[in-house]
Design an enzyme around this catalytic site. Sequence first.
Site, PDB file in Angstrom:
ATOM      1  N   GLY A  33       0.623  -1.091   0.000  1.00 14.30           N
ATOM      2  CA  GLY A  33      -0.019   0.038  -0.022  1.00 14.30           C
ATOM      3  C   GLY A  33       1.058   1.200   0.127  1.00 14.30           C
ATOM      4  N   LEU A  35       0.522   3.589  -2.147  1.00 14.40           N
ATOM      5  CA  LEU A  35       0.843   3.500  -3.489  1.00 14.40           C
ATOM      6  C   LEU A  35       1.507   5.111  -3.988  1.00 14.40           C
ATOM      7  CD1 LEU A  35      -2.163   1.564  -4.813  1.00 14.40           C
ATOM      8  CD2 LEU A  35       0.201   0.548  -3.935  1.00 14.40           C
ATOM      9  N   HIS A  39       4.492   2.035  -7.961  1.00 15.80           N
ATOM     10  CA  HIS A  39       3.510   1.107  -7.945  1.00 15.80           C
ATOM     11  C   HIS A  39       2.603   1.050  -9.043  1.00 15.80           C
ATOM     12  CE1 HIS A  39       3.970   1.562  -3.553  1.00 15.80           C
ATOM     13  NE2 HIS A  39       4.388   0.363  -3.596  1.00 15.80           N
ATOM     14  N   MET A 186      11.356   6.370  -5.823  1.00 13.34           N
ATOM     15  CA  MET A 186       9.987   6.463  -5.503  1.00 13.34           C
ATOM     16  C   MET A 186      10.014   5.375  -4.381  1.00 13.34           C
ATOM     17  SD  MET A 186       7.327   8.068  -7.851  1.00 13.34           S
ATOM     18  CE  MET A 186       7.582   9.670  -8.924  1.00 13.34           C
ATOM     19  N   SER A 188       7.433   4.174  -0.757  1.00 12.40           N
ATOM     20  CA  SER A 188       6.533   4.420   0.444  1.00 12.40           C
ATOM     21  C   SER A 188       7.107   5.103   1.635  1.00 12.40           C
ATOM     22  CB  SER A 188       5.639   3.363   0.614  1.00 12.40           C
ATOM     23  OG  SER A 188       5.162   2.683  -0.350  1.00 12.40           O
TER      24      SER A 188
END
Length: 222
Positions: A33, A35, A39, A186, A188
């Site tokens: 998650g 995202l 992703h 990138m 999370s």
Amino acid sequence: MSIPIVRTVAELRKAVAEWRKQDLKVAVVPTMGALHEGHLSLVRAALDRADRVIVTLFVNPKQFNSAADLAAYPRTEHEDAAKLAPLGAHMLYAPFASEMYPEGFATTVSVAGVSEGLCGAYRPGHFDGVATVVAKLFLQTGADLAFFGEKDFQQLHVVRRIARDLDIPIEIVACPTVREEDSLAMSSRNVRLSASERQVAPRLAAILSMRPSASPGARRST
Ligand code: PAF
């Protein structure tokens, strides 16, 4: 526009069985998650290759080395679902923790060799946690294809080895790292960088791609 959210293995298998009856090709994009564009690029790549795309969202406690790190991991399911719907992903599989690890769960998938060294040296047990959950996601979804980012290079190799060693009939597709404008990969976890760490972090990619310069004394002999 919304995306169906599935919480149990039984519901997941029922939906996949319906797709199979129609001879549709199924892809899975495993995530925890929070995202970001990285992703979403995996989801787009999956949509290009498969008829149905399942995005999984499970913050896997077994791959965290500390309870504090697990607690601090960003959880944004509502926003994640809102990002996936317009792309055309077909299902968000966000199982309950009790569904993934029911009472008495006792199995660990451990990949020797590729899990050792690099990140594995600093995060004991991390790749066992990844391997265990990824093997479960492959078997639960029965997908034909699985998409992973090259950013997590060691993880990619671990995952390939699981599919090969356990004879899981799934193609592992590697996708290029997506970067911020200043070249930071990138992730999370980037939201957890302090302002000064965030300033320094993009230099990592440049430093890693630097070639060692020849030492002044080392002239090539003719
Ligand atoms: O890369 C990740 O987000 C996780 O390690 C994965 C593959 C979803 C397993 O929990």
